[in-house]
Design a protein around this motif. Structure first.
Motif, short mmCIF file in Angstrom:
data_model
loop_
_atom_site.label_atom_id
_atom_site.label_comp_id
_atom_site.label_asym_id
_atom_site.label_seq_id
_atom_site.Cartn_x
_atom_site.Cartn_y
_atom_site.Cartn_z
N SER A 28 0.81 -1.21 0.00
CA SER A 28 0.00 0.00 0.00
C SER A 28 0.85 1.27 0.00
CB SER A 28 -0.97 0.00 1.18
OG SER A 28 -1.73 1.18 1.20
N PRO A 29 1.80 1.47 0.93
CA PRO A 29 2.63 2.68 0.89
C PRO A 29 3.54 2.74 -0.33
CG PRO A 29 3.35 1.20 2.65
CD PRO A 29 2.04 0.69 2.16
N ILE A 30 3.98 1.60 -0.85
CA ILE A 30 4.81 1.62 -2.06
C ILE A 30 4.00 2.17 -3.22
CG2 ILE A 30 5.87 0.14 -3.81
CD1 ILE A 30 7.09 -1.49 -1.58
N ASN A 31 2.74 1.77 -3.33
CA ASN A 31 1.89 2.29 -4.39
C ASN A 31 1.63 3.78 -4.21
OD1 ASN A 31 1.66 -0.18 -5.70
ND2 ASN A 31 -0.13 -0.79 -4.50
N ASP A 32 1.66 4.24 -2.96
CA ASP A 32 1.41 5.65 -2.69
C ASP A 32 2.61 6.54 -3.01
OD1 ASP A 32 -1.19 5.25 -1.90
OD2 ASP A 32 -0.71 5.13 0.26
N LEU A 33 3.73 5.95 -3.38
CA LEU A 33 4.92 6.73 -3.72
C LEU A 33 4.70 7.61 -4.95
CD1 LEU A 33 7.76 4.11 -3.12
CD2 LEU A 33 7.21 6.10 -1.70
N GLU A 34 3.68 7.31 -5.73
CA GLU A 34 3.38 8.12 -6.91
C GLU A 34 1.98 8.76 -6.80
OE1 GLU A 34 3.22 5.72 -10.44
OE2 GLU A 34 2.15 4.08 -9.45
N HIS A 35 1.44 8.80 -5.60
CA HIS A 35 0.11 9.37 -5.40
C HIS A 35 0.11 10.85 -5.79
CE1 HIS A 35 -3.75 10.35 -3.56
NE2 HIS A 35 -3.97 9.05 -3.43
N LEU A 60 11.27 -2.23 -2.89
CA LEU A 60 11.68 -0.90 -3.33
C LEU A 60 12.74 -0.98 -4.43
CD1 LEU A 60 11.88 0.80 0.17
CD2 LEU A 60 10.30 1.44 -1.66
N MET A 61 13.64 -1.94 -4.33
CA MET A 61 14.66 -2.12 -5.36
C MET A 61 14.01 -2.50 -6.69
SD MET A 61 17.63 -4.08 -3.12
CE MET A 61 18.61 -4.51 -4.57
N GLN A 62 12.99 -3.34 -6.64
CA GLN A 62 12.29 -3.72 -7.86
C GLN A 62 11.60 -2.51 -8.49
OE1 GLN A 62 9.70 -6.86 -6.54
NE2 GLN A 62 11.33 -8.40 -6.46
N VAL A 63 11.00 -1.67 -7.64
CA VAL A 63 10.35 -0.46 -8.14
C VAL A 63 11.38 0.47 -8.78
CG1 VAL A 63 9.12 1.64 -7.47
CG2 VAL A 63 8.45 -0.57 -6.50
N ALA A 64 12.51 0.67 -8.10
CA ALA A 64 13.54 1.59 -8.59
C ALA A 64 14.14 1.13 -9.90
CB ALA A 64 14.63 1.73 -7.53
N ASN A 65 14.22 -0.17 -10.10
CA ASN A 65 14.89 -0.72 -11.27
C ASN A 65 13.95 -0.96 -12.44
OD1 ASN A 65 17.38 -1.60 -12.40
ND2 ASN A 65 16.77 -3.74 -12.13
N ASN A 66 12.67 -0.68 -12.26
CA ASN A 66 11.67 -0.96 -13.30
C ASN A 66 11.38 0.31 -14.10
OD1 ASN A 66 9.51 -1.71 -14.88
ND2 ASN A 66 8.39 -2.72 -13.22
N ASN A 68 9.34 0.76 -16.32
CA ASN A 68 7.92 0.92 -16.63
C ASN A 68 7.19 1.73 -15.56
OD1 ASN A 68 7.99 -0.58 -19.05
ND2 ASN A 68 7.89 -2.51 -17.91
N ASN A 69 7.81 1.89 -14.39
CA ASN A 69 7.22 2.72 -13.35
C ASN A 69 7.41 4.20 -13.68
OD1 ASN A 69 6.27 0.68 -11.58
ND2 ASN A 69 8.35 0.36 -10.82
N THR A 70 6.58 5.04 -13.09
CA THR A 70 6.73 6.48 -13.32
C THR A 70 8.02 6.98 -12.70
OG1 THR A 70 5.56 7.08 -11.29
CG2 THR A 70 4.22 6.77 -13.29
N ARG A 74 9.77 5.91 -9.02
CA ARG A 74 11.14 5.41 -8.94
C ARG A 74 12.01 6.32 -8.07
NH1 ARG A 74 13.88 4.62 -14.43
NH2 ARG A 74 15.31 3.36 -13.17
N LYS A 75 11.88 7.63 -8.26
CA LYS A 75 12.67 8.58 -7.46
C LYS A 75 12.37 8.42 -5.97
CE LYS A 75 11.69 12.55 -9.17
NZ LYS A 75 11.69 14.02 -9.33
N ASN A 76 11.11 8.32 -5.63
CA ASN A 76 10.75 8.20 -4.22
C ASN A 76 11.18 6.87 -3.63
OD1 ASN A 76 9.64 10.77 -4.04
ND2 ASN A 76 7.62 10.09 -4.70
N ALA A 77 11.12 5.81 -4.43
CA ALA A 77 11.61 4.51 -3.96
C ALA A 77 13.12 4.58 -3.69
CB ALA A 77 11.31 3.43 -5.00
N ILE A 78 13.85 5.26 -4.57
CA ILE A 78 15.29 5.43 -4.40
C ILE A 78 15.59 6.26 -3.15
CG2 ILE A 78 17.30 6.61 -5.40
CD1 ILE A 78 16.19 5.69 -8.17
#
Length: 294
Positions: A28-35, A60-66, A68-70, A74-78
Protein backbone atom coordinates in the motif's frame (compact mmCIF):
# COMPACT_ATOMS: atom_id res chain seq x y z
CA UNK A 1 -33.13 -19.50 15.10
CA UNK A 2 -32.92 -16.34 17.14
CA UNK A 3 -30.03 -13.83 17.02
CA UNK A 4 -28.91 -11.86 19.99
CA UNK A 5 -29.49 -8.18 19.06
CA UNK A 6 -26.28 -7.11 20.76
CA UNK A 7 -24.18 -9.60 18.78
CA UNK A 8 -25.91 -8.56 15.56
CA UNK A 9 -25.12 -4.91 16.22
CA UNK A 10 -21.48 -5.69 16.99
CA UNK A 11 -21.09 -7.72 13.82
CA UNK A 12 -22.58 -4.89 11.78
CA UNK A 13 -20.18 -2.38 13.32
CA UNK A 14 -17.20 -4.62 12.58
CA UNK A 15 -18.19 -4.85 8.94
CA UNK A 16 -18.63 -1.08 8.69
CA UNK A 17 -15.34 -0.36 10.42
CA UNK A 18 -13.31 -2.96 8.56
CA UNK A 19 -12.62 -0.49 5.76
CA UNK A 20 -11.07 1.90 8.26
CA UNK A 21 -8.51 -0.60 9.55
CA UNK A 22 -5.02 0.40 8.39
CA UNK A 23 -3.34 -1.79 5.81
CA UNK A 24 0.05 -2.62 7.33
CA UNK A 25 1.40 -4.35 4.25
CA UNK A 26 4.26 -2.73 2.33
CA UNK A 27 2.36 -2.79 -0.97
CA UNK A 28 0.00 0.00 0.00
CA UNK A 29 2.63 2.68 0.89
CA UNK A 30 4.81 1.62 -2.06
CA UNK A 31 1.89 2.29 -4.39
CA UNK A 32 1.41 5.65 -2.69
CA UNK A 33 4.92 6.73 -3.72
CA UNK A 34 3.38 8.12 -6.91
CA UNK A 35 0.11 9.37 -5.40
CA UNK A 36 -1.06 12.70 -6.82
CA UNK A 37 -1.45 14.07 -3.29
CA UNK A 38 1.96 15.24 -2.05
CA UNK A 39 1.04 14.69 1.60
CA UNK A 40 0.16 11.06 0.91
CA UNK A 41 3.42 10.60 -1.02
CA UNK A 42 5.41 12.08 1.85
CA UNK A 43 3.61 9.91 4.40
CA UNK A 44 4.45 6.83 2.33
CA UNK A 45 8.11 7.84 2.13
CA UNK A 46 8.28 8.39 5.89
CA UNK A 47 6.52 5.12 6.71
CA UNK A 48 8.67 3.03 4.37
CA UNK A 49 11.86 4.71 5.60
CA UNK A 50 11.03 3.71 9.16
CA UNK A 51 10.21 0.13 8.16
CA UNK A 52 13.35 -0.84 6.28
CA UNK A 53 12.90 -4.63 6.59
CA UNK A 54 14.42 -6.89 3.94
CA UNK A 55 11.15 -7.59 2.14
CA UNK A 56 10.40 -3.87 1.88
CA UNK A 57 13.91 -3.12 0.63
CA UNK A 58 13.64 -5.80 -2.04
CA UNK A 59 10.27 -4.43 -3.16
CA UNK A 60 11.68 -0.90 -3.33
CA UNK A 61 14.66 -2.12 -5.36
CA UNK A 62 12.29 -3.72 -7.86
CA UNK A 63 10.35 -0.46 -8.14
CA UNK A 64 13.54 1.59 -8.59
CA UNK A 65 14.89 -0.72 -11.27
CA UNK A 66 11.67 -0.96 -13.30
CA UNK A 67 11.64 1.53 -16.19
CA UNK A 68 7.92 0.92 -16.63
CA UNK A 69 7.22 2.72 -13.35
CA UNK A 70 6.73 6.48 -13.32
CA UNK A 71 9.73 8.69 -12.66
CA UNK A 72 8.05 9.97 -9.50
CA UNK A 73 7.58 6.47 -8.11
CA UNK A 74 11.14 5.41 -8.94
CA UNK A 75 12.67 8.58 -7.46
CA UNK A 76 10.75 8.20 -4.22
CA UNK A 77 11.61 4.51 -3.96
CA UNK A 78 15.29 5.43 -4.40
CA UNK A 79 14.98 8.14 -1.76
CA UNK A 80 13.57 5.60 0.69
CA UNK A 81 16.37 3.13 -0.09
CA UNK A 82 18.88 5.80 0.90
CA UNK A 83 16.96 6.66 4.06
CA UNK A 84 16.88 3.02 5.21
CA UNK A 85 20.69 2.90 5.00
CA UNK A 86 20.46 -0.70 3.79
CA UNK A 87 23.70 -1.52 1.98
CA UNK A 88 21.96 -4.22 -0.06
CA UNK A 89 20.68 -1.51 -2.41
CA UNK A 90 24.11 0.10 -2.99
CA UNK A 91 25.09 -1.84 -6.11
CA UNK A 92 21.78 -1.14 -7.82
CA UNK A 93 21.99 2.55 -6.93
CA UNK A 94 25.55 2.76 -8.25
CA UNK A 95 24.57 1.14 -11.55
CA UNK A 96 21.74 3.64 -11.97
CA UNK A 97 24.03 6.53 -11.02
CA UNK A 98 26.62 5.62 -13.68
CA UNK A 99 24.11 4.82 -16.45
CA UNK A 100 24.37 7.59 -19.02
CA UNK A 101 21.17 6.39 -20.68
CA UNK A 102 19.17 6.68 -17.46
CA UNK A 103 16.81 9.59 -16.79
CA UNK A 104 18.72 12.50 -15.24
CA UNK A 105 16.64 13.03 -12.09
CA UNK A 106 16.70 9.28 -11.39
CA UNK A 107 20.49 9.34 -11.53
CA UNK A 108 20.70 12.33 -9.21
CA UNK A 109 18.37 10.68 -6.70
CA UNK A 110 20.49 7.52 -6.82
CA UNK A 111 23.71 9.43 -6.18
CA UNK A 112 22.23 11.15 -3.12
CA UNK A 113 20.85 7.82 -1.87
CA UNK A 114 24.33 6.30 -2.17
CA UNK A 115 25.64 9.17 -0.09
CA UNK A 116 22.98 8.52 2.54
CA UNK A 117 23.98 4.84 2.74
CA UNK A 118 27.63 5.89 3.00
CA UNK A 119 29.39 2.82 1.61
CA UNK A 120 32.76 4.32 0.63
CA UNK A 121 33.56 1.43 -1.71
CA UNK A 122 30.39 2.12 -3.68
CA UNK A 123 30.92 5.89 -3.64
CA UNK A 124 34.42 5.87 -5.11
CA UNK A 125 33.38 4.88 -8.70
CA UNK A 126 31.44 8.16 -8.90
CA UNK A 127 34.81 9.89 -9.24
CA UNK A 128 35.15 8.20 -12.65
CA UNK A 129 32.17 10.02 -14.15
CA UNK A 130 33.13 11.72 -17.40
CA UNK A 131 33.89 15.44 -17.55
CA UNK A 132 31.52 15.51 -20.50
CA UNK A 133 28.63 14.39 -18.30
CA UNK A 134 25.81 16.69 -17.20
CA UNK A 135 26.91 19.40 -14.77
CA UNK A 136 24.24 18.65 -12.18
CA UNK A 137 25.11 14.96 -12.24
CA UNK A 138 28.75 15.83 -11.58
CA UNK A 139 27.80 18.23 -8.80
CA UNK A 140 25.69 15.57 -7.08
CA UNK A 141 28.66 13.20 -7.28
CA UNK A 142 31.00 15.89 -5.95
CA UNK A 143 28.67 16.52 -3.03
CA UNK A 144 28.57 12.90 -1.84
CA UNK A 145 32.28 12.30 -2.53
CA UNK A 146 33.08 15.34 -0.40
CA UNK A 147 31.86 13.32 2.58
CA UNK A 148 34.87 11.01 2.17
CA UNK A 149 37.32 13.85 2.81
CA UNK A 150 40.15 15.63 1.06
CA UNK A 151 42.71 13.84 -1.08
CA UNK A 152 46.44 13.88 -0.47
CA UNK A 153 46.91 16.67 -3.02
CA UNK A 154 44.65 19.10 -1.15
CA UNK A 155 46.38 21.50 1.21
CA UNK A 156 43.15 22.66 2.89
CA UNK A 157 39.42 23.07 2.27
CA UNK A 158 37.22 25.97 3.32
CA UNK A 159 33.45 26.36 3.33
CA UNK A 160 31.11 23.61 2.23
CA UNK A 161 29.32 22.50 -0.91
CA UNK A 162 25.68 23.66 -0.88
CA UNK A 163 23.11 20.86 -0.91
CA UNK A 164 22.29 19.84 -4.51
CA UNK A 165 19.20 21.49 -6.01
CA UNK A 166 18.96 23.96 -3.13
CA UNK A 167 18.63 27.67 -3.84
CA UNK A 168 22.13 28.34 -2.51
CA UNK A 169 23.58 25.66 -4.79
CA UNK A 170 21.88 27.28 -7.78
CA UNK A 171 23.22 30.70 -6.80
CA UNK A 172 26.71 29.31 -6.29
CA UNK A 173 26.95 27.53 -9.61
CA UNK A 174 25.38 30.43 -11.52
CA UNK A 175 27.68 33.03 -9.97
CA UNK A 176 30.96 31.16 -9.51
CA UNK A 177 32.46 32.82 -12.60
CA UNK A 178 31.69 36.31 -11.33
CA UNK A 179 33.02 35.43 -7.88
CA UNK A 180 36.29 34.28 -9.40
CA UNK A 181 36.57 37.32 -11.66
CA UNK A 182 36.01 39.71 -8.75
CA UNK A 183 38.53 37.97 -6.51
CA UNK A 184 41.81 38.77 -8.18
CA UNK A 185 44.84 37.06 -6.75
CA UNK A 186 47.07 39.66 -8.30
CA UNK A 187 47.51 41.69 -5.13
CA UNK A 188 50.07 41.76 -2.36
CA UNK A 189 47.48 40.72 0.22
CA UNK A 190 46.63 37.47 -1.53
CA UNK A 191 49.90 36.25 -2.98
CA UNK A 192 51.30 32.94 -1.75
CA UNK A 193 54.85 33.64 -0.72
CA UNK A 194 57.60 31.67 -2.50
CA UNK A 195 55.11 30.14 -4.97
CA UNK A 196 56.31 30.33 -8.58
CA UNK A 197 52.90 29.47 -10.06
CA UNK A 198 49.39 30.20 -8.79
CA UNK A 199 46.27 29.06 -10.64
CA UNK A 200 42.60 29.45 -9.87
CA UNK A 201 39.73 27.47 -11.35
CA UNK A 202 36.31 26.01 -10.75
CA UNK A 203 36.70 22.23 -10.77
CA UNK A 204 33.41 20.75 -11.90
CA UNK A 205 34.29 17.32 -10.49
CA UNK A 206 35.12 18.57 -7.01
CA UNK A 207 32.52 21.34 -6.93
CA UNK A 208 35.09 23.66 -5.38
CA UNK A 209 36.76 26.85 -6.47
CA UNK A 210 40.39 25.75 -6.43
CA UNK A 211 43.52 27.77 -5.76
CA UNK A 212 46.50 25.79 -7.02
CA UNK A 213 50.11 26.47 -6.14
CA UNK A 214 53.40 24.64 -6.27
CA UNK A 215 54.15 25.67 -2.67
CA UNK A 216 51.93 24.85 0.29
CA UNK A 217 50.52 28.17 1.53
CA UNK A 218 50.78 29.29 5.11
CA UNK A 219 47.54 29.03 7.08
CA UNK A 220 47.47 32.83 7.38
CA UNK A 221 47.77 33.15 3.59
CA UNK A 222 44.94 30.71 2.97
CA UNK A 223 42.76 32.44 5.54
CA UNK A 224 43.33 35.80 3.88
CA UNK A 225 42.58 34.50 0.39
CA UNK A 226 39.47 32.66 1.55
CA UNK A 227 38.12 35.79 3.22
CA UNK A 228 38.30 37.57 -0.14
CA UNK A 229 36.20 34.86 -1.80
CA UNK A 230 33.81 34.56 1.12
CA UNK A 231 33.15 38.30 1.15
CA UNK A 232 32.35 38.36 -2.56
CA UNK A 233 30.17 35.26 -2.37
CA UNK A 234 28.10 36.65 0.51
CA UNK A 235 27.19 39.61 -1.69
CA UNK A 236 25.46 37.08 -3.93
CA UNK A 237 23.67 35.24 -1.13
CA UNK A 238 26.19 32.39 -0.82
CA UNK A 239 27.38 31.45 2.65
CA UNK A 240 30.50 29.38 3.32
CA UNK A 241 31.56 29.40 -0.33
CA UNK A 242 33.54 26.18 -1.06
CA UNK A 243 37.18 26.97 -1.77
CA UNK A 244 40.16 24.66 -1.49
CA UNK A 245 43.89 24.96 -1.93
CA UNK A 246 45.53 22.24 -4.00
CA UNK A 247 48.93 21.23 -5.29
CA UNK A 248 49.77 22.30 -8.86
CA UNK A 249 50.30 19.91 -11.74
CA UNK A 250 48.95 16.72 -10.18
CA UNK A 251 45.87 15.72 -12.18
CA UNK A 252 45.92 15.21 -15.93
CA UNK A 253 42.58 15.84 -17.58
CA UNK A 254 41.29 17.24 -20.86
CA UNK A 255 40.46 20.92 -20.75
CA UNK A 256 36.79 21.88 -21.05
CA UNK A 257 35.26 25.34 -20.97
CA UNK A 258 31.80 25.54 -19.46
CA UNK A 259 29.01 28.07 -19.86
CA UNK A 260 27.86 28.18 -16.26
CA UNK A 261 24.96 30.51 -17.00
CA UNK A 262 23.06 27.36 -17.94
CA UNK A 263 22.19 25.87 -14.55
CA UNK A 264 20.77 22.73 -16.12
CA UNK A 265 23.72 21.42 -18.04
CA UNK A 266 26.86 23.54 -17.82
CA UNK A 267 27.20 23.12 -21.60
CA UNK A 268 30.65 21.98 -22.62
CA UNK A 269 32.73 22.61 -25.71
CA UNK A 270 35.82 20.44 -26.10
CA UNK A 271 38.89 22.65 -26.23
CA UNK A 272 42.07 20.61 -26.00
CA UNK A 273 45.32 22.26 -25.01
CA UNK A 274 48.14 20.19 -26.45
CA UNK A 275 51.63 19.92 -25.07
CA UNK A 276 54.10 17.69 -26.93
CA UNK A 277 51.14 15.90 -28.47
CA UNK A 278 49.44 15.25 -25.13
CA UNK A 279 46.34 16.72 -23.59
CA UNK A 280 47.15 19.59 -21.24
CA UNK A 281 46.42 19.13 -17.54
CA UNK A 282 43.46 20.40 -15.50
CA UNK A 283 39.91 21.54 -16.01
CA UNK A 284 39.15 25.24 -15.87
CA UNK A 285 35.77 26.88 -16.03
CA UNK A 286 34.68 29.46 -16.87
CA UNK A 287 38.10 31.06 -16.90
CA UNK A 288 41.65 30.23 -15.98
CA UNK A 289 44.05 32.68 -14.43
CA UNK A 290 47.70 31.73 -14.12
CA UNK A 291 50.23 33.88 -12.30
CA UNK A 292 53.90 33.10 -12.85
CA UNK A 293 55.91 35.02 -10.30
CA UNK A 294 59.51 35.98 -10.82
Amino acid sequence: MKFNPTILILCTLLVLLSGCIEDNSADSPINDLEHEDASIRNDAIEKLSQTGDEDTVLSLMQVANNNNNTIEKRKNAIKVLGATGNNRASKLLLNISLDGEEEKTIRMASILALGDIGNVTMLMPLANLSYGDDGLILYHAAYVLDQIGDGENVYASYGKLPYPLSEEQRLYRNNVGEIMDECSLNSSSSIIENATTIMRSYNIKSGYIEISSDIEPEISEMNTIYQIYDKEARKKGINQVPVRFVRCGVATFPVYWYNITDIGDLNATNLYALSDGDVESRVYTPSLTVFTLS
